[in-house]
Write a protein that holds these residues in place. Structure first.
Motif, PDB file in Angstrom:
ATOM      1  N   PHE A  60     -31.039  32.157 -80.610  1.00 25.69           N
ATOM      2  CA  PHE A  60     -31.308  32.152 -79.325  1.00 25.69           C
ATOM      3  C   PHE A  60     -30.425  32.904 -78.354  1.00 25.69           C
ATOM      4  O   PHE A  60     -29.216  32.418 -78.311  1.00 25.69           O
ATOM      5  CB  PHE A  60     -31.934  30.866 -78.515  1.00 25.69           C
ATOM      6  N   GLY A  61     -30.722  33.659 -77.475  1.00 20.65           N
ATOM      7  CA  GLY A  61     -29.974  34.306 -76.474  1.00 20.65           C
ATOM      8  C   GLY A  61     -30.613  34.195 -75.011  1.00 20.65           C
ATOM      9  O   GLY A  61     -31.673  34.486 -74.938  1.00 20.65           O
TER      10      GLY A  61
ATOM     11  N   PHE B 120     -30.790  23.701 -68.383  1.00 19.59           N
ATOM     12  CA  PHE B 120     -32.319  23.066 -68.449  1.00 19.59           C
ATOM     13  C   PHE B 120     -33.179  24.045 -68.883  1.00 19.59           C
ATOM     14  O   PHE B 120     -34.200  23.924 -69.791  1.00 19.59           O
ATOM     15  CB  PHE B 120     -32.550  22.350 -67.251  1.00 19.59           C
ATOM     16  N   CYS B 121     -33.067  25.323 -68.386  1.00 20.43           N
ATOM     17  CA  CYS B 121     -33.883  26.413 -68.523  1.00 20.43           C
ATOM     18  C   CYS B 121     -33.676  26.928 -69.903  1.00 20.43           C
ATOM     19  O   CYS B 121     -34.633  27.099 -70.842  1.00 20.43           O
ATOM     20  CB  CYS B 121     -33.692  27.554 -67.770  1.00 20.43           C
ATOM     21  N   PHE B 122     -32.385  27.021 -70.603  1.00 18.31           N
ATOM     22  CA  PHE B 122     -32.303  27.291 -71.889  1.00 18.31           C
ATOM     23  C   PHE B 122     -33.261  26.210 -72.875  1.00 18.31           C
ATOM     24  O   PHE B 122     -33.768  26.744 -73.814  1.00 18.31           O
ATOM     25  CB  PHE B 122     -30.745  27.187 -72.271  1.00 18.31           C
ATOM     26  N   CYS B 123     -32.824  24.933 -72.650  1.00 20.94           N
ATOM     27  CA  CYS B 123     -33.605  24.001 -73.459  1.00 20.94           C
ATOM     28  C   CYS B 123     -34.842  23.999 -73.482  1.00 20.94           C
ATOM     29  O   CYS B 123     -35.686  23.762 -74.298  1.00 20.94           O
ATOM     30  CB  CYS B 123     -32.818  22.447 -73.067  1.00 20.94           C
ATOM     31  N   ASP B 124     -35.468  24.075 -72.197  1.00 23.82           N
ATOM     32  CA  ASP B 124     -36.794  24.170 -71.840  1.00 23.82           C
ATOM     33  C   ASP B 124     -37.542  25.740 -72.741  1.00 23.82           C
ATOM     34  O   ASP B 124     -38.634  25.620 -73.366  1.00 23.82           O
ATOM     35  CB  ASP B 124     -37.184  24.293 -70.422  1.00 23.82           C
ATOM     36  N   LEU B 125     -36.865  26.532 -72.483  1.00 20.58           N
ATOM     37  CA  LEU B 125     -37.277  27.923 -73.485  1.00 20.58           C
ATOM     38  C   LEU B 125     -37.281  27.653 -74.830  1.00 20.58           C
ATOM     39  O   LEU B 125     -38.049  28.055 -75.587  1.00 20.58           O
ATOM     40  CB  LEU B 125     -36.567  29.054 -73.159  1.00 20.58           C
ATOM     41  N   ILE B 126     -36.167  27.010 -75.624  1.00 19.43           N
ATOM     42  CA  ILE B 126     -36.093  26.677 -76.853  1.00 19.43           C
ATOM     43  C   ILE B 126     -37.257  25.764 -77.447  1.00 19.43           C
ATOM     44  O   ILE B 126     -37.884  25.926 -78.313  1.00 19.43           O
ATOM     45  CB  ILE B 126     -34.764  25.942 -77.196  1.00 19.43           C
ATOM     46  N   ALA B 127     -37.514  24.784 -76.532  1.00 20.79           N
ATOM     47  CA  ALA B 127     -38.550  23.861 -76.796  1.00 20.79           C
ATOM     48  C   ALA B 127     -40.010  24.501 -76.858  1.00 20.79           C
ATOM     49  O   ALA B 127     -40.808  24.322 -77.458  1.00 20.79           O
ATOM     50  CB  ALA B 127     -38.666  22.670 -75.577  1.00 20.79           C
TER      51      ALA B 127
END
Length: 323
Positions: free
Chosen positions: A61-62, A102-109
């Motif tokens: 993921f980038g 938090f945005c990174f984790c939300d997009l991965i989820a």
């Protein structure tokens, strides 16, 4: 009416994208902001994405903010065990504080949900030795942030099976973090060790079997098995492993993170203690019994400070010598 967007976006790299030029900036970002002692070579990352082992699916993921690469992470999915492992997570400094995390984790989820991945556990490691950390998010803070998004700390003295473990096990002390569906407060020792075995023998073991020379891998595998046996012996005594097993509500990990005073701190303490020492010497000359009691109490306080890290930390905080 207005609509506002955060400016964060996610780029997903799968096997067919291993040679994509778009992947390069994220790999550079990872190499620039991840501690060298625990960093995987970027050519290994490309090779494994292009030809992954049969037992896993690899996705990179980038994270971008307004078109600028600011984050990198990997997800390795093990379908046979319904387990996903988040690895190599790094975010560039000065990227909107913790909002980027938090945005990174939300997009991965969101990616995991769209792929309909029914993962029983999502696992991550956080190395707790700050000497080997290059990113601005320190280990204790990263643990707290991951707890906010649903990860729990396994209450076990854990060592990440990093190549550094071959000659510095203490440098691999880590918190093993688990997010489960359904949510769990504890795991049986055998269930926990099945996750550890996946991390040790497949996630790391099969990777470094390919990446290392045979003699180097033999030494690495022996060190990993020794650490694994120690871990199994510890958790087997209780028969279970508590999740979210931290020392205090602030998320401090179970491993010893007592402050190690540096030279300026030691000099400062000596300057504070010197007048008292001179006073005690004078008292010995005039009132030996009072001086003897004073010396005994002083030695007791010093002994307690040496033997109990939490009390030592509290003492240093009084003088603002510990974070």
């Amino acid at each position: 009416m207005q609509r506002l967007a955060s400016g964060f976006s996610l780029t997903v790299f799968e096997r067919r994208n291993a040679k994509s030029r778009q992947l390069a900036p994220y790999l550079v970002l990872y190499a620039s902001n991840f501690g060298s002692e625990h960093r995987t070579k970027t050519n290994e990352l490309v090779e494994f994405l292009q030809t992954p082992p049969d037992d896993r699916k690899i996705v990179y993921f980038g994270l971008d903010r307004e078109g600028e690469p600011i984050g990198f992470a990997a997800l390795m999915i093990y379908p046979e065990k319904n387990i996903g492992i988040i690895d190599y997570l790094v975010i560039a400094p000065n990227s909107r504080g913790h909002a980027a995390f938090f945005c990174f984790c939300d997009l991965i989820a969101a990616y995991i949900e769209r792929q309909n991945l029914a993962l029983e556990h999502l696992v991550a490691e956080v190395i707790v030795d700050e000497r080997n950390v290059a990113t601005t998010i320190k280990p204790a803070m990263l643990i707290r942030l991951m707890r906010v998004i649903g990860f729990k700390v396994a209450r076990a003295a854990y060592w990440a099976p990093d190549p550094l473990i071959s000659h510095d096990r203490d440098g691999c002390k880590a918190a093993l973090m688990v997010a489960s569906r359904p949510e769990r407060k504890e795991l049986t020792a055998s269930h926990f060790m099945s996750i550890v075995d996946l991390v040790y023998r497949k996630h790391y073991g099969e990777w470094y079997r390919r990446a290392m020379q045979p003699r180097e891998f033999q030494a690495y595998a022996a060190a990993c098995e020794a650490a694994r046996r120690d871990l199994e012996a510890r958790v087997s005594r209780d028969g279970r492993v508590i999740l979210n097993g931290v020392r205090d509500p602030e998320g401090a990990v179970l491993l010893d993170t007592a402050p190690r005073p540096d030279l300026p701190k030691i000099v400062y303490i000596l300057l504070v203690a010197l007048p008292a020492t001179i006073g005690a010497a004078v008292a010995f000359k005039q009132e030996i019994y009072i001086a003897a009691w004073t010396a005994a109490v002083t030695l007791l306080v010093l002994a307690v400070g040496l033997l109990f890290p939490r009390l030592r930390r509290a003492f240093l905080r009084i003088f603002q010598l510990a974070e």
